[in-house]
Design a protein around this motif. Structure first.
Motif, PDB file in Angstrom:
ATOM      1  N   TRP A  37      -0.597  -6.001  -0.753  1.00 22.61           N
ATOM      2  CA  TRP A  37      -0.152  -5.952  -2.149  1.00 22.61           C
ATOM      3  C   TRP A  37      -0.084  -4.512  -2.642  1.00 22.61           C
ATOM      4  O   TRP A  37      -0.719  -3.616  -2.092  1.00 22.61           O
ATOM      5  CB  TRP A  37      -1.089  -6.770  -3.045  1.00 22.61           C
ATOM      6  CG  TRP A  37      -2.553  -6.533  -2.828  1.00 22.61           C
ATOM      7  CD1 TRP A  37      -3.394  -7.248  -2.019  1.00 22.61           C
ATOM      8  CD2 TRP A  37      -3.347  -5.481  -3.400  1.00 22.61           C
ATOM      9  NE1 TRP A  37      -4.663  -6.731  -2.065  1.00 22.61           N
ATOM     10  CE2 TRP A  37      -4.675  -5.646  -2.909  1.00 22.61           C
ATOM     11  CE3 TRP A  37      -3.095  -4.444  -4.288  1.00 22.61           C
ATOM     12  CZ2 TRP A  37      -5.717  -4.794  -3.260  1.00 22.61           C
ATOM     13  CZ3 TRP A  37      -4.125  -3.581  -4.645  1.00 22.61           C
ATOM     14  CH2 TRP A  37      -5.417  -3.771  -4.137  1.00 22.61           C
ATOM     15  N   ILE A  38       0.720  -4.310  -3.671  1.00 24.37           N
ATOM     16  CA  ILE A  38       0.812  -2.984  -4.290  1.00 24.37           C
ATOM     17  C   ILE A  38       0.462  -3.093  -5.773  1.00 24.37           C
ATOM     18  O   ILE A  38       0.707  -4.131  -6.402  1.00 24.37           O
ATOM     19  CB  ILE A  38       2.207  -2.352  -4.117  1.00 24.37           C
ATOM     20  CG1 ILE A  38       3.287  -3.169  -4.831  1.00 24.37           C
ATOM     21  CG2 ILE A  38       2.540  -2.184  -2.648  1.00 24.37           C
ATOM     22  CD1 ILE A  38       4.656  -2.524  -4.806  1.00 24.37           C
ATOM     23  N   ARG A  39      -0.119  -2.037  -6.309  1.00 21.36           N
ATOM     24  CA  ARG A  39      -0.402  -1.953  -7.735  1.00 21.36           C
ATOM     25  C   ARG A  39      -0.097  -0.522  -8.207  1.00 21.36           C
ATOM     26  O   ARG A  39      -0.491   0.448  -7.559  1.00 21.36           O
ATOM     27  CB  ARG A  39      -1.867  -2.289  -8.049  1.00 21.36           C
ATOM     28  CG  ARG A  39      -2.238  -3.733  -7.841  1.00 21.36           C
ATOM     29  CD  ARG A  39      -1.557  -4.678  -8.816  1.00 21.36           C
ATOM     30  NE  ARG A  39      -2.014  -6.052  -8.645  1.00 21.36           N
ATOM     31  CZ  ARG A  39      -1.512  -6.908  -7.767  1.00 21.36           C
ATOM     32  NH1 ARG A  39      -0.531  -6.532  -6.948  1.00 21.36           N
ATOM     33  NH2 ARG A  39      -1.980  -8.146  -7.690  1.00 21.36           N
ATOM     34  N   GLU A  40       0.582  -0.447  -9.339  1.00 21.39           N
ATOM     35  CA  GLU A  40       0.907   0.853  -9.924  1.00 21.39           C
ATOM     36  C   GLU A  40       0.166   0.999 -11.251  1.00 21.39           C
ATOM     37  O   GLU A  40       0.225   0.111 -12.100  1.00 21.39           O
ATOM     38  CB  GLU A  40       2.413   0.984 -10.146  1.00 21.39           C
ATOM     39  CG  GLU A  40       3.208   0.908  -8.861  1.00 21.39           C
ATOM     40  CD  GLU A  40       4.707   0.911  -9.101  1.00 21.39           C
ATOM     41  OE1 GLU A  40       5.258   1.986  -9.360  1.00 21.39           O
ATOM     42  OE2 GLU A  40       5.321  -0.176  -9.037  1.00 21.39           O
ATOM     43  N   PHE A  41      -0.498   2.125 -11.411  1.00 22.34           N
ATOM     44  CA  PHE A  41      -1.230   2.412 -12.637  1.00 22.34           C
ATOM     45  C   PHE A  41      -0.653   3.678 -13.275  1.00 22.34           C
ATOM     46  O   PHE A  41       0.281   4.270 -12.759  1.00 22.34           O
ATOM     47  CB  PHE A  41      -2.722   2.569 -12.328  1.00 22.34           C
ATOM     48  CG  PHE A  41      -3.332   1.359 -11.668  1.00 22.34           C
ATOM     49  CD1 PHE A  41      -3.704   0.261 -12.430  1.00 22.34           C
ATOM     50  CD2 PHE A  41      -3.512   1.297 -10.286  1.00 22.34           C
ATOM     51  CE1 PHE A  41      -4.265  -0.875 -11.832  1.00 22.34           C
ATOM     52  CE2 PHE A  41      -4.071   0.182  -9.679  1.00 22.34           C
ATOM     53  CZ  PHE A  41      -4.439  -0.912 -10.454  1.00 22.34           C
TER      54      PHE A  41
END
Length: 541
Positions: A37-41
């Motif tokens: 999975w990817i997450r952008e903050f």
């Protein structure tokens, strides 16, 4: 149960998105790792909140993309994650750590293109093996293990990309050797499959993506390929596409083609950097100034492509007079925007080899920006920083386009913006925020303390043309408008002492005996990068 594998980065703003994370996710899934999975903050989010979100997903392995804008925040986040989740295996990559000194970070570093190296890291962690010193050295070596070029975007990405800028590659690498740029280290240019490119773009646009920024270092390296793709893109009315191009290699055939494209659909970023030929030679930048200027002038006359130019201040051998000369030469072309930046000593960039020779001083932390060199003092750099601040407020904001164009017929651009700088400095305004209406008062007081009808009309036109407004500030109108345009019942009808004709970024004003009434209306969507309002003459007011 498959282990949880995460990829994260901290973007500078919400509107930005990460292309690299999606390549890495797809490479790992293609290698058999499905729970990736990817997450952008965002960099202004507290590290503890980001760490809490990551911990909810319970990753066993985490890849972190580190860039010039997020280095300190990323390292703070990693420290917190390591202490919250001691068994978490972390690897970092990205241009900001691609040239890190050996042993400076306590986790593996992937330098350059990371798809193959990332998958290799996953393979080792799956077997509970640590990478050998030889493998770690290879991972830190820029330009090794170049991957197969695969599409970045999946259907699961589309909901997260709405109302954001989507970054897109049709090629990787750059043939040029400009010493200030990391792309100078590339050995070759590789191209993505054209069918795959079109399929990806069509899927993105069908999903509601409006802005696509192509990050190819030289989009026009192959003119026929450029024309074919741009011609295909013209079918997507209402979308915006941004390209980085080398201006002096735009061919006559391409320029003829550009005269046929929809106005405002495309934006070109044209790097000029400096017009001083001796400096160009020092930084190994091949550029034909005469051809470049002729090309830019043609783009201005066509009024189809929105373009902005770039200059870099502080290049080796460049004096303040050189900088002013480059600025004046580019301003004479009237670019829609002109980005004035300062030389940065990016880790790994060849410009670092010239630090001692030119006695450079620069920030040791991101953004590694110039402070001085042997021919440009720290005091001169501070003056330029203030100059750029004023230039952005008044030119790049596009709020004074018509008034500035009129003034540039009478004075050179350095004098013009120096006068605004002097006003701000003498009134202690450089450190404080200034309201929209106050900007117009400052401009008027600087240049038009007793404005003529022409000067007053230019400022009124600038105010109404540059932003949707339902009134004029007091300094531009003695009374509030009492009538509105019948078409929308909102746009004010404003009297002018001149007939107005707009041609591109130019306003032609013709004096009249009686007031002429206009409604300057902004549509909801505008026309791509131009977003120009309509100037409607009202016969009865």
């Amino acid at each position: 149960m498959q282990r949880s594998i995460g990829l994260i980065t901290l973007n500078a703003k919400f509107i930005h998105s990460s292309l690299a994370l999606r390549y890495l996710r797809n490479a790992s899934r293609n290698a058999g790792y499905q729970n990736v999975w990817i997450r952008e903050f965002i960099i202004n989010q507290p590290a503890w909140k980001i760490a809490a979100e990551v911990q909810k997903l319970q990753p066993e392995v985490l890849g972190v993309g580190i860039y010039i804008w997020n280095r300190s925040q990323s390292l703070e986040l990693i420290e917190r994650l390591q202490k919250q989740m001691p068994h978490l295996k972390i690897v970092v990559g990205g241009p900001e750590v691609s040239f890190e000194e050996e042993g400076s970070l306590a986790y593996p570093i992937i330098s350059g293109e990371g798809e193959k190296k990332w998958v290799e890291f996953l393979d080792l962690t799956r077997k509970n093996e640590s990478p050998s010193d030889e493998v770690l050295k290879r991972w830190r070596t820029y330009g090794t293990d170049l991957p197969e070029l695969i599409p970045a975007y999946l259907e699961e990405d589309f909901p997260q990309l709405k109302n954001r800028i989507v970054y897109f590659e049709t090629s990787r690498g750059c043939p040029y050797l400009c010493s200030f740029c990391l792309s100078a280290l590339d050995k070759t240019v590789r191209y993505f499959d054209e069918t795959t490119i079109q399929k990806q773009i069509k899927e993105l646009i069908t999903a509601g993506i409006e802005k696509i920024k192509f990050v190819d270092r030289t989009f026009n390296l192959k003119p026929s390929r450029m024309r074919k793709l741009m011609q295909w893109l013209t079918q997507f009315k209402g979308n915006e596409f941004h390209f980085e191009v080398v201006g002096d290699i735009l061919t006559p055939e391409i320029l003829d083609f550009l005269e046929t494209v929809p106005p405002g659909m495309f934006q070109f970023e044209i790097g000029v950097q400096t017009t001083t030929e001796s400096v160009q030679e020092t930084i190994q930048r091949k550029q034909n100034n005469q051809k470049l200027f002729k090309t830019i002038q043609q783009l201005v006359e066509q009024d189809r492509i929105h373009f902005h130019c770039d200059l870099i201040f502080g290049l080796p051998g460049e004096t303040l007079e050189h900088i002013k000369e480059s600025f004046c030469q580019v301003m004479a072309l009237r670019p829609h925007e002109l980005q004035l930046g300062f030389l940065k000593f990016l880790p790994g960039a060849p410009i670092n080899n010239l630090v001692e020779k030119h006695q450079y001083r620069y920030q040791s932390t991101p953004p590694y920006e110039l402070i001085s060199h042997q021919e440009l003092s720290a005091k001169e750099v501070l003056y330029l920083k203030q100059f750029v601040d004023i230039f952005d407020r008044f030119y790049n904001s596009k709020r004074f386009r018509f008034s500035i164009n009129a003034l540039l017929e009478k004075m050179d651009p350095v004098t013009l913006f120096n006068r605004l700088l002097e006003y701000h400095d003498s009134h202690a305004l450089l450190m404080n925020p200034v309201s929209l209406d106050e900007h117009y008062r400052i401009f008027r007081d600087t240049f038009y303390p007793d404005p003529t009808p022409m000067e007053q009309d230019l400022l009124k036109l600038d105010y109404l043309y540059s932003q949707r407004s339902f009134r004029l500030p007091g300094i531009l109108s003695a009374k509030s408008p009492v009538k509105t345009w019948k078409q929308d019942r909102k746009t004010p009808i404003i009297p002018f002492a001149h007939e107005i004709e707009i041609s591109g970024s130019q306003a032609l004003l013709k004096e009249t005996k009686h007031p002429v009434y206009y409604a300057i209306a902004h549509s909801q969507n505008g026309d791509g990068y131009f977003r120009r309002p309509t100037v409607n003459v009202i016969s009865e007011a």
